[in-house]
Write an enzyme that holds these catalytic residues in place. Structure first.
Site, PDB file in Angstrom:
ATOM      1  N   ASP A  36       0.826  -1.217   0.000  1.00  7.74           N
ATOM      2  CA  ASP A  36       0.000   0.000   0.000  1.00  7.74           C
ATOM      3  C   ASP A  36       0.859   1.267   0.000  1.00  7.74           C
ATOM      4  OD1 ASP A  36      -2.121  -1.842   0.463  1.00  7.74           O
ATOM      5  OD2 ASP A  36      -1.764  -1.681   2.618  1.00  7.74           O
ATOM      6  N   ASP A  96      -1.359   7.737   3.561  1.00 11.29           N
ATOM      7  CA  ASP A  96      -1.416   8.645   2.415  1.00 11.29           C
ATOM      8  C   ASP A  96      -0.732   9.938   2.826  1.00 11.29           C
ATOM      9  OD1 ASP A  96      -2.252   9.467  -0.230  1.00 11.29           O
ATOM     10  OD2 ASP A  96      -3.647  10.801   0.774  1.00 11.29           O
ATOM     11  N   ASP A 153      -7.933   3.070   4.747  1.00 15.49           N
ATOM     12  CA  ASP A 153      -7.483   3.419   3.385  1.00 15.49           C
ATOM     13  C   ASP A 153      -7.772   4.875   3.015  1.00 15.49           C
ATOM     14  OD1 ASP A 153      -6.843   0.774   3.419  1.00 15.49           O
ATOM     15  OD2 ASP A 153      -7.977   0.225   1.647  1.00 15.49           O
ATOM     16  N   GLU A 202     -11.443  -1.590  -2.201  1.00 15.52           N
ATOM     17  CA  GLU A 202     -10.765  -0.781  -1.186  1.00 15.52           C
ATOM     18  C   GLU A 202      -9.688   0.068  -1.860  1.00 15.52           C
ATOM     19  OE1 GLU A 202      -9.577  -3.843   1.465  1.00 15.52           O
ATOM     20  OE2 GLU A 202      -8.005  -4.635   0.169  1.00 15.52           O
TER      21      GLU A 202
END
Length: 313
Positions: A36, A96, A153, A202
């Site tokens: 990720d 992120d 997420d 997702e």
């Protein structure tokens, strides 16, 4: 389980080599173990943040040769136990990262597999290189039996007017979006559903380009090495809040999407994608499970192109 959309306000930060200097599929070396990945360029240095203990960090001087840096978190913020009591240790999912209003903002999620008792947290720093991260606490949470969505997420994105939004979600009731207050960098207003899929969805990421918003997602199942069935998929809309449609004109809220990357014999189950833009060029970073290395998840980076209004590698 992850995008970075950048507007021209970041031009000074992104000064340096251009994406156009790289081949379509970048040849990477060094430590490229990620899951990720979120990718950012600060000055002349590339950074990726990824799932793992304390939020894992890689850095590179050219975007090709990577080394492992110091993890972001060395201790658990006290508020974690309040919102995700079953969570233990420093396991963090799908970060992120974005530079905005003079700071670096790092969103991340904590949860446990199979549960939507989860939370998205926020850290800020004056720069990635300084690493002076401050805990900004909880952004949004979800609780099994109370909420239909899963607060994991996170992806911070911007609409055409520069308004920040947070897109998030995984399985359960799908992908969501909520407006972000520019002062607190936390949600304000109602949550809107962007996409659903009963067999797995997702890792959302949204980018805006030439009148369209593109929603990238990871569909099917991750986290099983070479048995993973992850794929990178997408749809587009004329409004950031949707509705989003696949290439055949079918709604993502009805379970549809168009597959961008289903992997190959070596790189199995690609997903957890993040999109980064610089000087008119776009790249997509994601992980895939390396069949030549016992299914270890590794970083892949490719130029992201758009032809006829749709993305491709």
């Amino acid at each position: 389980m992850r995008h970075i959309f950048r507007k021209t306000l970041l031009a000074a930060v992104l000064a340096g080599s251009t994406l156009a200097a790289h081949a379509d599929h970048w040849t990477l070396s060094g430590d490229v173990g990620v899951h990720d990945p979120a990718i950012l360029k600060e000055g002349a240095t590339w950074w990726t943040f990824s799932t793992g203990e304390g939020i894992q960090v890689l850095y590179s001087g050219d975007g090709k040769a990577w080394s492992r840096g110091i993890k972001v978190l060395g201790a658990r913020p006290a508020w974690w136990s309040t919102y995700v009591p079953a969570h233990s240790g420093l396991d963090v999912w799908a970060p992120d990262v974005v530079t905005y209003n003079g700071k670096v903002w790092l969103y991340y999620s904590i949860s446990t597999f199979g549960s939507n008792t989860s939370a998205i947290g926020l850290l800020s720093a004056t720069s990635v290189a300084k690493g002076d991260w401050s805990d900004r606490g909880k952004v949004i949470s979800s609780k099994s039996g109370t909420n239909d969505y899963n607060a994991i997420d996170p992806n911070l994105t911007f609409d055409a007017d520069g308004q920040p939004w947070l897109v998030f979600g995984s399985w359960f009731s799908g992908i969501k979006i909520v407006k972000i207050d520019k002062g607190t960098m936390k949600p304000t207003g109602s949550i809107t559903t962007l996409a659903k899929r009963s067999s797995g969805i997702e890792g959302p990421a949204i980018v805006q380009r030439e009148g369209y918003y593109y929603l990238f997602v990871s569909i099917d199942k991750c986290c099983a090495g070479t048995s993973s069935t992850y794929k990178v998929a997408y749809g587009r809309a004329t409004s950031i809040t949707g509705p989003y449609y696949d290439k055949n004109g079918k709604k993502m809220t009805d379970g549809y999407s168009s597959v961008l990357d289903a992997g190959n014999s070596r790189w199995v189950g690609p997903g957890g994608q993040d999109i980064y833009r610089e000087n008119g060029y776009s790249i997509i970073a994601r992980h895939a499970y390396d069949a030549t290395a016992n299914g270890a998840p590794k970083l892949l980076i490719s130029d992201l192109k758009f032809s006829g209004g749709w993305p491709s590698y």
